[in-house]
Design a protein around this motif. Sequence first.
Motif, PDB file in Angstrom:
ATOM      1  N   ARG A  16      11.060 -32.811 -12.222  1.00 45.19           N
ATOM      2  CA  ARG A  16      10.155 -31.689 -12.473  1.00 45.19           C
ATOM      3  C   ARG A  16       9.517 -31.210 -11.175  1.00 45.19           C
ATOM      4  N   LEU A  17       9.180 -32.153 -10.297  1.00 46.69           N
ATOM      5  CA  LEU A  17       8.553 -31.794  -9.025  1.00 46.69           C
ATOM      6  C   LEU A  17       9.451 -30.839  -8.236  1.00 46.69           C
ATOM      7  N   ILE A  18      10.718 -31.217  -8.031  1.00 48.28           N
ATOM      8  CA  ILE A  18      11.560 -30.380  -7.171  1.00 48.28           C
ATOM      9  C   ILE A  18      11.932 -29.065  -7.848  1.00 48.28           C
ATOM     10  N   ARG A  19      11.874 -29.018  -9.185  1.00 47.80           N
ATOM     11  CA  ARG A  19      12.174 -27.763  -9.880  1.00 47.80           C
ATOM     12  C   ARG A  19      10.959 -26.840  -9.916  1.00 47.80           C
ATOM     13  N   GLU A  20       9.814 -27.416 -10.245  1.00 49.07           N
ATOM     14  CA  GLU A  20       8.613 -26.595 -10.406  1.00 49.07           C
ATOM     15  C   GLU A  20       8.025 -26.154  -9.058  1.00 49.07           C
ATOM     16  N   ARG A  21       8.258 -26.943  -8.014  1.00 45.59           N
ATOM     17  CA  ARG A  21       7.627 -26.659  -6.721  1.00 45.59           C
ATOM     18  C   ARG A  21       8.649 -26.204  -5.667  1.00 45.59           C
ATOM     19  N   GLN A  22       9.785 -25.700  -6.110  1.00 45.37           N
ATOM     20  CA  GLN A  22      10.837 -25.311  -5.176  1.00 45.37           C
ATOM     21  C   GLN A  22      10.353 -24.246  -4.191  1.00 45.37           C
ATOM     22  N   ILE A  38      20.725 -25.759  -1.441  1.00 43.94           N
ATOM     23  CA  ILE A  38      22.069 -26.299  -1.222  1.00 43.94           C
ATOM     24  C   ILE A  38      22.025 -27.598  -0.433  1.00 43.94           C
ATOM     25  N   PHE A  39      21.274 -27.610   0.674  1.00 46.89           N
ATOM     26  CA  PHE A  39      21.312 -28.745   1.587  1.00 46.89           C
ATOM     27  C   PHE A  39      20.329 -29.857   1.235  1.00 46.89           C
ATOM     28  N   GLU A  40      19.336 -29.570   0.414  1.00 44.04           N
ATOM     29  CA  GLU A  40      18.335 -30.604   0.135  1.00 44.04           C
ATOM     30  C   GLU A  40      18.174 -30.921  -1.353  1.00 44.04           C
ATOM     31  N   LEU A  41      17.890 -29.894  -2.147  1.00 48.41           N
ATOM     32  CA  LEU A  41      17.387 -30.159  -3.497  1.00 48.41           C
ATOM     33  C   LEU A  41      18.477 -30.528  -4.498  1.00 48.41           C
ATOM     34  N   ILE A  42      19.672 -29.934  -4.375  1.00 51.79           N
ATOM     35  CA  ILE A  42      20.704 -30.208  -5.383  1.00 51.79           C
ATOM     36  C   ILE A  42      21.149 -31.665  -5.327  1.00 51.79           C
ATOM     37  N   GLY A  43      21.148 -32.259  -4.132  1.00 51.26           N
ATOM     38  CA  GLY A  43      21.521 -33.669  -4.011  1.00 51.26           C
ATOM     39  C   GLY A  43      20.527 -34.584  -4.717  1.00 51.26           C
ATOM     40  N   ILE A  44      19.235 -34.276  -4.568  1.00 43.95           N
ATOM     41  CA  ILE A  44      18.202 -35.063  -5.260  1.00 43.95           C
ATOM     42  C   ILE A  44      18.383 -34.920  -6.762  1.00 43.95           C
ATOM     43  N   GLU A  45      18.569 -33.676  -7.216  1.00 42.81           N
ATOM     44  CA  GLU A  45      18.723 -33.409  -8.649  1.00 42.81           C
ATOM     45  C   GLU A  45      19.932 -34.147  -9.218  1.00 42.81           C
ATOM     46  N   ASN A  46      21.054 -34.111  -8.515  1.00 45.77           N
ATOM     47  CA  ASN A  46      22.262 -34.780  -9.008  1.00 45.77           C
ATOM     48  C   ASN A  46      22.079 -36.289  -9.095  1.00 45.77           C
ATOM     49  N   ASP A  47      21.404 -36.871  -8.105  1.00 43.31           N
ATOM     50  CA  ASP A  47      21.151 -38.316  -8.140  1.00 43.31           C
ATOM     51  C   ASP A  47      20.250 -38.690  -9.311  1.00 43.31           C
ATOM     52  N   ILE A  48      19.236 -37.872  -9.575  1.00 40.87           N
ATOM     53  CA  ILE A  48      18.325 -38.154 -10.696  1.00 40.87           C
ATOM     54  C   ILE A  48      19.070 -38.064 -12.025  1.00 40.87           C
ATOM     55  N   LYS A  49      19.839 -37.015 -12.204  1.00 39.99           N
ATOM     56  CA  LYS A  49      20.574 -36.840 -13.465  1.00 39.99           C
ATOM     57  C   LYS A  49      21.565 -37.977 -13.691  1.00 39.99           C
ATOM     58  N   PRO A  72      13.790 -33.224   5.458  1.00 43.32           N
ATOM     59  CA  PRO A  72      12.666 -34.101   5.098  1.00 43.32           C
ATOM     60  C   PRO A  72      12.525 -34.383   3.606  1.00 43.32           C
ATOM     61  N   TRP A  73      13.125 -33.556   2.767  1.00 44.06           N
ATOM     62  CA  TRP A  73      13.037 -33.802   1.319  1.00 44.06           C
ATOM     63  C   TRP A  73      14.192 -34.670   0.849  1.00 44.06           C
ATOM     64  N   SER A  74      15.403 -34.274   1.172  1.00 42.32           N
ATOM     65  CA  SER A  74      16.571 -35.036   0.741  1.00 42.32           C
ATOM     66  C   SER A  74      16.572 -36.450   1.296  1.00 42.32           C
ATOM     67  N   LEU A  75      16.305 -36.596   2.588  1.00 44.40           N
ATOM     68  CA  LEU A  75      16.411 -37.903   3.231  1.00 44.40           C
ATOM     69  C   LEU A  75      15.223 -38.812   2.930  1.00 44.40           C
ATOM     70  N   THR A  76      14.231 -38.270   2.236  1.00 47.07           N
ATOM     71  CA  THR A  76      13.098 -39.089   1.792  1.00 47.07           C
ATOM     72  C   THR A  76      13.184 -39.372   0.296  1.00 47.07           C
ATOM     73  N   LEU A  77      13.526 -38.348  -0.478  1.00 48.65           N
ATOM     74  CA  LEU A  77      13.485 -38.508  -1.934  1.00 48.65           C
ATOM     75  C   LEU A  77      14.746 -39.115  -2.530  1.00 48.65           C
ATOM     76  N   ARG A  78      15.906 -38.943  -1.892  1.00 48.64           N
ATOM     77  CA  ARG A  78      17.103 -39.576  -2.453  1.00 48.64           C
ATOM     78  C   ARG A  78      17.006 -41.106  -2.399  1.00 48.64           C
ATOM     79  N   PRO A  79      16.523 -41.697  -1.314  1.00 47.11           N
ATOM     80  CA  PRO A  79      16.267 -43.143  -1.378  1.00 47.11           C
ATOM     81  C   PRO A  79      15.225 -43.506  -2.427  1.00 47.11           C
ATOM     82  N   LEU A  80      14.214 -42.645  -2.612  1.00 51.76           N
ATOM     83  CA  LEU A  80      13.183 -42.913  -3.613  1.00 51.76           C
ATOM     84  C   LEU A  80      13.765 -42.915  -5.019  1.00 51.76           C
TER      85      LEU A  80
END
Length: 505
Positions: free
Chosen positions: A35-41, A61-72, A117-125
């Motif tokens: 919800r964070l990455i969708r609502e605060r894009q 393309i370079f940051e948010l979709i990777g986080i979203e795919n990992d979460i799903k 800074p988003w992908s390389l921090t949140l994907r490990p999270l």
Amino acid sequence: EEMEKQAVDGARRAFNSGRSRPLQYRKQQLSALLRLIRERQAEIVSALKRDISRSEFDTPIFELIGIENDIKLAERNLADWMAPQPVKKTLLTITDDVYIKAEPLGVVLIIGAWNYPWSLTLRPLVGAIAAGNAAVVKPSEVSKSSASLLKELLPQYLDTEMYPVVTGGVPETQELLKQRFDHIFYTGNSTVGKLVMEAAARHLAPVTLELGGKSPCYIDKDCDIAVACRRITWGKFANCGQTCIAPDYILCHPNIQHRVIEEIRQTLLEFYGEDPKTSPDYGRIINQHHFDRLLALIEGCTVAVGGESDKSQCYITPTILKDVLPHARIMQEEIFGPVLPIVTAGDVNEVIRFINERPKPLALYVFSSNKKVVRRMLNETTSGGVLVNDVMVHYTINALPFGGVGNSGVGRYHGKHTFDQLSHHRACLIKSLAMERLNMARYPPMTPSRLRTSMFFLRSRSGSCDQALRAWAVVSSLLALALLISLLVVLLRVSAHAGLGSVLL
């Protein structure tokens, strides 16, 4: 110092409470992060525009979709990942429960990077949450706007005790590294990576180090050079070259160097127009320190394309260098900017030797239509990842592990690989106290016959063990059938004795 210690202590108390262990809690936290990455894009895009002049189209393309795919992926499969994984049985464990159970490690420190800074921090999270860990999040202070926004947003969506955010620079990071963690996940350069590993060693903490390096890009004469150069140009100059898996330098035969330069020149014109400085799709160097570093690397090299710069905007135009010598300064460190050197090499033997004489890279790119050349490059070199006839897109496939080897990193992540990296895989063997006679052969006093019996059960068997298990299943079935028949006969006799045999029959 007190702030960092409080964050770590609070995260450990939260982890020790046990609330991160249930499946439902983990899925709830993952859903909140999505919800964070969708609502605060829009806010994320704006922060990256201020940090690195990132295009509004590049951030999803370079940051948010990777986080979203990992979460799903985690949400769909987490129950299976957490479930005990049975292992093949042996003669010794034929009647036992034998499995591997993924357990949380504890408190994880995640040190993010400034270039993504988003992908390389949140994907490990994502992996830390999925694995049931607590995590202290330390975004890079170099991307100031993103670090500040992450510090503001994460507590609004996630469990603040379990996932605290610590901001600041080198002193804050040093204080964090003095604390005890159960795993440290760092993305950055090898110099700091060594310091992280040294700090982790004091507590015997495992590490994941994503360190980058000089990723070679070989262009074979036997390929579509126009297509190869278009793909290389995209990968090299996206994010203004500030990507850990960007092609660092090109290796090609001297006969095609001019063609490669012209194809890249035309592609740059197509991508960014006559003046890349005015293109909304072309970024800027993160700060003046890196701007000065890049200009120093270019000194003494022959510029074939570009070479202009503007310090007031931290702008360096896309630059191609030709006839670069192996001992040139630009070939001694990761470039991490919009400068692409071309090194010429004779044949594939020379190319393989050139790559193998240098530290193992994070990525290796090979452009060739010759299957024999591709096979040799795959078999005779090593790298964190390898991609044939394209660049960087292997990062988007979360079924593939992403990570380095040797100087380019330790460990791997993305998708289930992050879950596995941040879990303890506990070996579990559940035996019964029955059938003790089978264990007599291992107890003293030892005799030759007991030794033979012990060795029979302990010896590894490949096919024969499977056959023995199948035989055991058949014998068990026959025994069960015999028992059933015996019971039926007894019932018939009892019924006949009671005068009801004719009714039953």
